[in-house]
Design an enzyme around this catalytic site. Sequence first.
Site, short mmCIF file in Angstrom:
data_model
loop_
_atom_site.label_atom_id
_atom_site.label_comp_id
_atom_site.label_asym_id
_atom_site.label_seq_id
_atom_site.Cartn_x
_atom_site.Cartn_y
_atom_site.Cartn_z
N SER A 181 0.88 -1.23 -0.13
CA SER A 181 0.00 -0.11 0.01
C SER A 181 1.01 1.27 0.10
CB SER A 181 -0.87 -0.05 1.07
OG SER A 181 -1.57 1.16 1.42
N HIS B 130 -1.33 -1.34 -4.14
CA HIS B 130 -2.65 -0.92 -3.56
C HIS B 130 -2.67 0.77 -3.41
CE1 HIS B 130 -6.18 -1.52 -0.82
NE2 HIS B 130 -5.84 -0.50 -0.25
N ASP C 187 -4.72 4.07 -2.14
CA ASP C 187 -5.80 4.41 -1.25
C ASP C 187 -5.99 5.89 -1.36
OD1 ASP C 187 -6.06 2.14 0.76
OD2 ASP C 187 -4.23 2.71 1.43
N MET D 11 -8.54 8.99 -0.47
CA MET D 11 -9.26 9.34 0.68
C MET D 11 -9.55 10.76 0.47
SD MET D 11 -6.95 8.03 3.95
CE MET D 11 -6.31 6.55 3.72
N HIS E 27 -8.38 1.92 -4.06
CA HIS E 27 -9.42 1.89 -2.89
C HIS E 27 -9.88 3.20 -2.56
CE1 HIS E 27 -9.81 0.79 1.61
NE2 HIS E 27 -10.85 0.87 0.98
N MET F 69 -11.76 5.44 -0.64
CA MET F 69 -12.65 5.73 0.60
C MET F 69 -13.18 7.02 0.38
SD MET F 69 -9.59 4.15 2.90
CE MET F 69 -8.56 4.09 1.66
N MET G 182 -12.06 -4.66 5.44
CA MET G 182 -11.16 -4.09 6.03
C MET G 182 -10.96 -4.55 7.35
SD MET G 182 -10.28 -1.12 4.02
CE MET G 182 -9.62 -0.43 5.44
N GLY H 119 -8.77 4.89 6.85
CA GLY H 119 -8.45 6.33 6.86
C GLY H 119 -7.10 6.43 7.18
N GLY I 165 -2.86 4.56 7.67
CA GLY I 165 -2.07 3.18 8.04
C GLY I 165 -1.61 3.11 9.47
N ASP J 83 -7.31 -5.57 4.22
CA ASP J 83 -6.56 -4.41 4.11
C ASP J 83 -6.59 -3.86 5.37
OD1 ASP J 83 -5.70 -2.03 3.70
OD2 ASP J 83 -7.22 -1.38 2.42
N GLY J 84 -5.65 -3.74 6.13
CA GLY J 84 -5.25 -3.08 7.38
C GLY J 84 -4.72 -3.97 8.41
N GLY J 85 -3.37 -3.53 8.91
CA GLY J 85 -2.95 -4.09 10.13
C GLY J 85 -2.12 -5.49 10.01
N GLY K 127 0.80 -1.99 4.24
CA GLY K 127 1.46 -0.60 4.09
C GLY K 127 2.54 -0.67 4.81
N SER K 128 2.36 -0.19 6.19
CA SER K 128 3.72 0.09 7.15
C SER K 128 4.50 -1.32 7.33
CB SER K 128 2.88 0.54 8.50
OG SER K 128 2.11 -0.26 9.04
C1 DX5 Z 1 -6.30 2.34 5.45
C2 DX5 Z 1 -6.02 1.85 4.20
C3 DX5 Z 1 -4.80 0.98 3.96
C4 DX5 Z 1 -3.62 1.19 4.64
C5 DX5 Z 1 -2.99 -0.34 5.10
O1 DX5 Z 1 -7.40 3.12 5.42
O2 DX5 Z 1 -7.03 1.48 3.60
O3 DX5 Z 1 -4.56 0.46 2.66
O4 DX5 Z 1 -2.54 1.69 3.75
O5 DX5 Z 1 -2.05 0.24 6.02
P1 DX5 Z 1 -1.23 -0.93 7.20
O6 DX5 Z 1 -0.84 -1.87 6.44
O7 DX5 Z 1 -0.08 -0.16 7.74
O8 DX5 Z 1 -2.41 -0.98 7.87
ZN ZN Z 2 -6.85 0.37 1.44
#
Ligand code: DX5
Ligand code: ZN
Length: 220
Positions: A8, A33, A35, A37, A67, A69, A138, A143, A145, A176-178, A198-199
């Site tokens: 991401s 990916h 994002d 927003m 993605h 949002m 999700m 919103g 990372g 997606d997420g964490g 992402g992170s």
């Molecule tokens: C959050 C995003 C994710 C985010 C994930 O709203 O949709 O795609 O980048 O980041 P990590 O993997 O750090 O949770």
């Molecule tokens: Zn995302």
Amino acid sequence: MEMILAPSMLSANFAHLEEDFRLAMQPGVKYLHVDVMDGAFVPNISFGPPVISCVRRILPDAVLDVHMMVQEPARYIEDYKACGADIISIHVEAAKDPKAALEAIRSAGLKCSAAINPETPVSVLEPLIPICDMVVVMSVHPGYGGQSLIPECLDKIRELVSLREKLGLSYDIEIDGGVKLSNLDEVLDSGVNVIVAGSAVFGGDIAGNVKSFLEHMEIR
Ligand code: DX5
Ligand code: ZN
């Protein structure tokens, strides 16, 4: 189902995207990916078409997994197609008529996908899954990372795997997420096949992180 890693770009360093992508988008990594927003559906604002057009120029062959949002995402399908999106995920919570939005994505020649927030039950997706190429679960509140995965979301993935089998469908399931290397085994056990990270990819040794993900996911 094919296993896919989708780094991401939200967690990349926007001051040197090209360098971060060179380290992350190694052979075996097919998706990026992306994002988007809008500051309304989620509190944060990220980036839009001008940035994605540059990303497309840097990565001509990657599948751009956008993605959205964004409130009423159907308004933007043509713009995101024009800047290089391959897949567009819309949130069922953000569209008045999610089915029409998914159909419009498909009519534009792109892959369509429906995303659900942690509070949204799988039942909301049921009428939509026959037309979806992918569904997104999700596993954090959208919103930002760098949040921690909400483990209950893995049960929703299991439900979507059973539904897919029961209905004879073939949609991909993306989480997606964490997702981190430390919870990857548990995540993979749920039956998910597209992993956003992402992170866990862009924090620290990017190339090393990607290699570890690919090895764990047995992507060669
Ligand atoms: C959050 C995003 C994710 C985010 C994930 O709203 O949709 O795609 O980048 O980041 P990590 O993997 O750090 O949770
Ligand atoms: Zn995302």
